[in-house]
Design an enzyme around this catalytic site. Structure first.
Site, mmCIF file in Angstrom:
data_model
loop_
_atom_site.group_PDB
_atom_site.id
_atom_site.type_symbol
_atom_site.label_atom_id
_atom_site.label_comp_id
_atom_site.label_asym_id
_atom_site.label_seq_id
_atom_site.Cartn_x
_atom_site.Cartn_y
_atom_site.Cartn_z
ATOM 1 C CG ASP A 102 -1.482 2.510 -4.117
ATOM 2 O OD1 ASP A 102 -1.299 3.517 -4.805
ATOM 3 O OD2 ASP A 102 -2.486 2.365 -3.401
ATOM 4 C CG ASP A 158 -9.206 -6.458 -8.489
ATOM 5 O OD1 ASP A 158 -8.077 -6.142 -8.080
ATOM 6 O OD2 ASP A 158 -10.151 -6.691 -7.715
HETATM 7 P P1 IMP Z 1 -0.258 -1.145 -1.331
HETATM 8 O O1 IMP Z 1 -0.187 -2.051 -0.140
HETATM 9 O O2 IMP Z 1 -1.036 0.106 -1.023
HETATM 10 O O3 IMP Z 1 1.065 -0.847 -1.965
HETATM 11 O O4 IMP Z 1 -1.229 -1.829 -2.333
HETATM 12 C C1 IMP Z 1 -0.867 -2.689 -3.273
HETATM 13 C C2 IMP Z 1 -2.078 -3.451 -3.733
HETATM 14 O O5 IMP Z 1 -3.244 -2.615 -3.834
HETATM 15 C C3 IMP Z 1 -1.806 -3.949 -5.116
HETATM 16 O O6 IMP Z 1 -1.317 -5.256 -5.054
HETATM 17 C C4 IMP Z 1 -3.158 -3.895 -5.766
HETATM 18 O O7 IMP Z 1 -3.823 -5.110 -5.538
HETATM 19 C C5 IMP Z 1 -3.901 -2.820 -5.052
HETATM 20 N N1 IMP Z 1 -3.900 -1.560 -5.814
HETATM 21 C C6 IMP Z 1 -3.237 -0.421 -5.515
HETATM 22 N N2 IMP Z 1 -3.467 0.518 -6.431
HETATM 23 C C7 IMP Z 1 -4.285 -0.042 -7.344
HETATM 24 C C8 IMP Z 1 -4.890 0.439 -8.573
HETATM 25 O O8 IMP Z 1 -4.728 1.586 -9.025
HETATM 26 N N3 IMP Z 1 -5.674 -0.452 -9.221
HETATM 27 C C9 IMP Z 1 -5.893 -1.721 -8.788
HETATM 28 N N4 IMP Z 1 -5.352 -2.210 -7.669
HETATM 29 C C10 IMP Z 1 -4.560 -1.373 -6.956
#
Ligand code: IMP
Ligand code: MG
Length: 178
Positions: A102, A158
């Site tokens: 994300d 989740d």
């Molecule tokens: P990042 O550090 O922003 O890349 O976030 C990654 C983490 O955020 C993932 O491992 C997920 O646990 C959570 N996450 C990000 N987007 C979503 C989503 O659309 N649904 C559920 N969990 C998400």
């Protein structure tokens, strides 16, 4: 539970087919090696179960606990890695297995931590990617699907610990998380 889903984006059949392709690709790329799949808990648990079974070469299954604080639908920007690993990174061919890329903050922190352990190689495998939300430059080496900028749940993903048990991936109705 299904009343909370706005739209199914990736059906069971789509996921099954794509995960099989990804497993076949990893089996080919790592032929003659024994890669170590390091799953990022907890979101990876369904994906890990499926992709590991679609890999036809020897591999080791490990997990690491990573959390970003709180119950929100957006990253807090703070990543906490449980650094008490029960395995050695040094000299290993590591593939990080994660549900979704994300902002990129989580995997950037984990990649740095694992790199410091001196692996022989390090790649990233994620089922989903939301490139439009990236805050730091990082990409998946093995990617299942590009995902629209919507909060998605199911297949391990989740919201506040719910919906992980949905067999497909769908977007959540905004009124559930706002
Ligand atoms: P990042 O550090 O922003 O890349 O976030 C990654 C983490 O955020 C993932 O491992 C997920 O646990 C959570 N996450 C990000 N987007 C979503 C989503 O659309 N649904 C559920 N969990 C998400
Ligand atoms: Mg996660």
């Amino acid at each position: 539970m299904i009343d909370d889903i706005k739209e199914i984006l990736f059906t069971e059949e789509m996921i099954e087919r794509r995960v099989a392709e990804m497993g076949a690709q990893i089996s080919e790329d790592y032929a003659g090696k024994v890669p170590m799949l390091v799953g990022v808990l907890k979101g990876c648990y369904v994906f890990m179960a499926d992709i590991s079974r679609s890999i036809s070469i020897n591999c080791e299954i490990r997990f690491v606990s990573v959390s970003s604080y709180g119950f929100s639908s957006v990253t807090s920007g703070k990543v906490k890695i449980d650094k008490n690993l029960d395995f050695e990174i040094k000299g290993r061919d590591i593939i990080i297995i994660e549900d979704i890329l994300d902002s990129g903050v989580t995997l950037t922190a984990l990649r740095k931590f694992i790199s410091e352990g001196g692996p022989a190689s390090l790649k990233i495998c994620t089922l989903l990617d939301k490139p439009s939300r990236r805050e730091v430059q990082i990409n998946s080496d093995y990617l299942g699907f590009e995902c629209p900028d919507e909060f998605v749940v199911g297949y391990g993903l989740d919201y506040a610990e719910r919906y992980r048990n949905l067999p497909y991936i769908g977007s959540l109705k905004p009124e559930i998380y706002s």
